[in-house]
Design an enzyme around this catalytic site. Structure first.
Site, PDB file in Angstrom:
ATOM      1  N   ASN A 168       0.847  -1.203   0.000  1.00 13.88           N
ATOM      2  CA  ASN A 168       0.000   0.000   0.000  1.00 13.88           C
ATOM      3  C   ASN A 168       0.874   1.241   0.000  1.00 13.88           C
ATOM      4  O   ASN A 168       1.678   1.451   0.917  1.00 13.88           O
ATOM      5  CB  ASN A 168      -0.896   0.035   1.241  1.00 13.88           C
ATOM      6  CG  ASN A 168      -1.890   1.179   1.183  1.00 13.88           C
ATOM      7  OD1 ASN A 168      -2.904   1.095   0.487  1.00 13.88           O
ATOM      8  ND2 ASN A 168      -1.598   2.260   1.893  1.00 13.88           N
ATOM      9  N   GLU A 169       0.760   2.032  -1.050  1.00 13.16           N
ATOM     10  CA  GLU A 169       1.402   3.347  -1.119  1.00 13.16           C
ATOM     11  C   GLU A 169       2.886   3.305  -0.743  1.00 13.16           C
ATOM     12  O   GLU A 169       3.330   3.959   0.209  1.00 13.16           O
ATOM     13  CB  GLU A 169       0.660   4.350  -0.226  1.00 13.16           C
ATOM     14  CG  GLU A 169      -0.760   4.626  -0.676  1.00 13.16           C
ATOM     15  CD  GLU A 169      -1.461   5.684   0.167  1.00 13.16           C
ATOM     16  OE1 GLU A 169      -2.442   6.266  -0.310  1.00 13.16           O
ATOM     17  OE2 GLU A 169      -1.020   5.913   1.324  1.00 13.16           O
ATOM     18  N   GLU A 191      -8.250   4.688  -4.071  1.00 13.34           N
ATOM     19  CA  GLU A 191      -8.696   5.552  -2.986  1.00 13.34           C
ATOM     20  C   GLU A 191      -8.986   6.938  -3.549  1.00 13.34           C
ATOM     21  O   GLU A 191      -8.080   7.639  -3.980  1.00 13.34           O
ATOM     22  CB  GLU A 191      -7.629   5.676  -1.892  1.00 13.34           C
ATOM     23  CG  GLU A 191      -7.296   4.380  -1.179  1.00 13.34           C
ATOM     24  CD  GLU A 191      -6.263   4.578  -0.068  1.00 13.34           C
ATOM     25  OE1 GLU A 191      -6.139   5.730   0.418  1.00 13.34           O
ATOM     26  OE2 GLU A 191      -5.586   3.606   0.290  1.00 13.34           O
TER      27      GLU A 191
END
Length: 678
Positions: free
Chosen positions: A158-159, A316
């Site tokens: 994630n990111e 997102e």
């Protein structure tokens, strides 16, 4: 057409439906909520969720004791409502039992202080044993869900590099030396040459003597070639970490697509994304503000993603006001959440997931609001979310298969910003100029977008190269070929000053581009006393950096003049802007950096030279963006104002949102959206 034959930034997705949904965290709620959530999501037209990126501790509460039952139940309950799932590898948040037993796996900051448990991204992705753990949990998850048709794709981790991208632990020291050995063919002599280590007696006898350059000043400035290589290493090392996960996922189930949710710095996403089916980007526009002109913040972020793989996914997107421990963003006004979603879609997104389904009641993001509030009562954000889902369900098939139209390409290169950053003497980085150019041309309703310097320029009418300080023969020949074939080129100051080692070149500037630009650069530097006068137009362009141009085959278009203290620098009346005819095209050179004044004048000149048409006419901060396929074009109109705006000179066709005919003129409500199909 074979997708691989298209420029990377023009490749469409292969989705069979437009993806719409939210990020879902069943681990944060009682298990009994899952079926109720799934039913409410179906009511809101959700067809996909993303989950499990932070749930390692729940899926493996003790080493080897895997329990995927919660997520299997969630996947099945969602599928019963027609909702698919994107799973994530959970390596951004390793469990406490792992960090407790292996404190040596923690990242180390510049001061030598190890990170501690209690946050995320705290383990070093270069530690070989943590990498083994990453592969182990990835394989266990993949095997557990390999036969579940409801799982359609994966997000890695994630990111990456969201919070921290540098690490100075011993594993990183070793990995950096190994990376250097590979880059320089095991030859310390090659490294010494590439880094110019004769300066300040920095020469190395062996790779084991090399340390990561820890500070910009230690006590004097660090070696700029070493710093650039460290940036390259950061990108390559996280790409390698991800590749290990991707290989496992593809081995276990080749039908899954795989993505990652960027976009941050210190990753060359054009290379990074080669292991993925497409890149994704998380978009929270309120970080840039909520005034009408602030649209550019999210637009440039979308473009940084699109340039890497073409059509993309947004895992997102703002679902409410974002807030963490020390900040809370403004609450989006009614309609703005939907507007921001369509902004990403206009730039090329073929999937839209809002963060998050329901606001969490604890943790660092307990004020990062989702579609539902803490009390789980559907309110206006849910209604707006539902409206957006219904629209995308109806018109998604029209969007799929189209890609963003780009007439004017803004050259994007990972290394250019870092080469500038390590020795910038307060000059604006290329990224600042890119954003300025993008904003100016979007306000002019021009079809503009980022194009990676390694990508094909096919289909572009104009190419703008903002301060590409590093240049090699391959890039230079591509630029020459673009102009020779009829393209219009603008190059700004400092382009081509250095080679791939970040050394100043020995040729007279602009070096490899001298022939296509038809000039030499005789002098350059900072100034407080110069302005540029545009020939025949009576326009003055202020500048705080100048280059004096000598025209060889080019025509001078503007000259420098002194504002004050005329004896302080080279002679007044020297050339600062030129145009060279080369083959069928024209190449402009601007001997300074673009600012608001110069961008407005020069970009208008470029568009006129190339015969660029506008996409419509309306107020400055109403965006008009076109996506197209062989059989249709979709003109997106995005009203960033809190009042209705008239838009004219649009294509004639059906407006998909209202399902009414558009005769070329329409009024878009406050924070509203229109899409004209023609």
């Amino acid at each position: 057409m074979n997708q691989l034959s298209l420029p990377r930034h023009q490749r469409p997705s292969t989705f069979d439906q437009f993806l719409f949904g939210a990020c879902y965290y069943p681990e944060h709620w009682d298990r009994s909520w899952i079926e109720t959530d799934a039913a409410l999501m179906a009511q809101a037209n959700v067809n996909v969720v993303r989950m499990a990126e932070f749930a390692w501790t729940l899926m493996e509460p003790k080493r080897g004791a895997f329990d995927f039952s919660l997520f299997k139940a969630a996947v099945q309950a969602l599928k019963a409502q027609g909702i698919d799932t994107i799973l994530c590898t959970p390596t951004a948040t390793p469990p406490r039992w792992l960090t407790r037993d292996h404190p040596e796996w923690m990242r180390v900051d510049r001061n030598g202080v190890p990170f501690s448990h209690g946050t995320r991204q705290h383990c070093c992705t270069n530690h070989p044993e943590f990498r083994a753990e990453s592969r182990r949990i990835t394989r266990a998850m993949a095997e557990a869900f390999k036969d579940d048709a409801a799982v359609i794709g994966w997000q890695t981790d994630n990111e990456f590099y969201c919070h921290v991208d540098e690490c100075y632990c011993e594993s990183c020291q070793i990995a950096f030396r190994d990376w250097l050995r590979a880059r320089y063919n095991q030859s310390i002599k090659e490294l010494n040459h590439a880094w110019g280590t004769l300066f300040w007696s920095q020469q190395y006898d062996d790779f084991t003597e090399i340390e990561i350059p820890k500070k910009w000043r230690q006590p004097a400035p660090c070696n700029p070639s070493a710093l650039l290589d460290y940036r390259r290493f950061l990108s390559d090392s996280i790409t390698s970490f991800q590749r290990e996960q991707v290989e496992i996922l593809r081995e276990v189930n080749p039908s899954w697509w795989i993505t990652h949710n960027g976009v941050f710095y210190n990753i060359d996403y054009y290379t990074f994304a080669e292991d993925l089916d497409f890149l994704s980007v998380d978009v929270y526009p309120a970080f840039w503000g909520t005034k009408p002109e602030c649209f550019i913040g999210a637009s440039q972020l979308n473009e940084r993603c699109r340039q890497a793989t073409g059509t993309f996914l947004v895992p997102e997107q703002c679902g409410g006001p974002g807030g963490q421990l020390d900040f809370l963003q403004p609450t989006p006004e009614p309609g703005r959440m939907r507007l921001w979603a369509y902004q990403s879609i206009a730039h090329g997104a073929d999937g839209m997931l809002h963060f998050r389904w329901r606001t969490c009641r604890y943790g660092a993001e307990l004020h990062w609001h989702g579609i539902l509030d803490h009390d789980n009562v559907p309110r206006r954000r849910f209604e707006e979310f539902t409206q957006e889902g219904a629209e995308l369900k109806r018109i998604g098939s029209e969007i799929l298969g189209t890609t963003k139209r780009v007439d004017v390409g803004i050259s994007f290169g990972y290394e250019q910003d870092h080469a500038h950053a390590v020795m910038n003497f307060s000059r604006p980085q290329p990224d600042a100029q890119r954003e300025l150019i993008l904003a100016e041309l979007m306000r002019r309703k021009i079809a503009v977008g980022y194009v990676n310097e390694a990508d094909s320029y096919a289909g572009l009418k104009v190419l703008i190269v903002p301060s590409a300080i590093i240049l090699d023969t391959v890039r230079a020949k591509k630029i020459e070929a673009f102009v020779a074939a009829g393209g219009v080129l603008l190059v700004t100051a400092t382009t081509g000053q250095r080679d791939v080692n970040n050394h100043a070149i020995e040729q007279t500037l602009p070096g490899l581009l001298s022939e296509v630009l038809g000039i030499t650069v005789e002098e350059f530097g900072k100034t407080e006393h110069r302005k540029m006068c545009l020939k025949g137009a009576g326009i003055e362009l202020p500048a705080d950096y100048y280059e004096i141009i000598k025209c060889v085959t080019a025509e001078p278009l503007a000259h420098w003049r002194f504002e004050a203290n005329p004896g302080s620098e080279a002679a007044e009346g020297t050339v600062g802007l030129s145009c060279n005819e080369f083959g069928k095209g024209k190449a402009f050179y601007f001997g300074s950096f673009l600012n608001a004044s110069s961008a407005s004048v020069l970009l208008q000149m470029l568009c006129e030279q190339a015969g660029i048409e506008t996409l419509g006419m309306t107020d400055t901060n109403v965006c008009i963006i076109e996506r197209r396929a062989a059989d249709r074009r979709l003109t997106f109109v995005l009203n960033n104002y809190p009042e209705a705006k008239l838009v004219q000179a649009l294509p004639v066709g059906d407006e998909l949102i209202t399902q009414k005919f558009c005769n070329g003129s329409l009024t878009v409500p406050a924070f509203g959206v229109a899409i004209v199909r023609s």
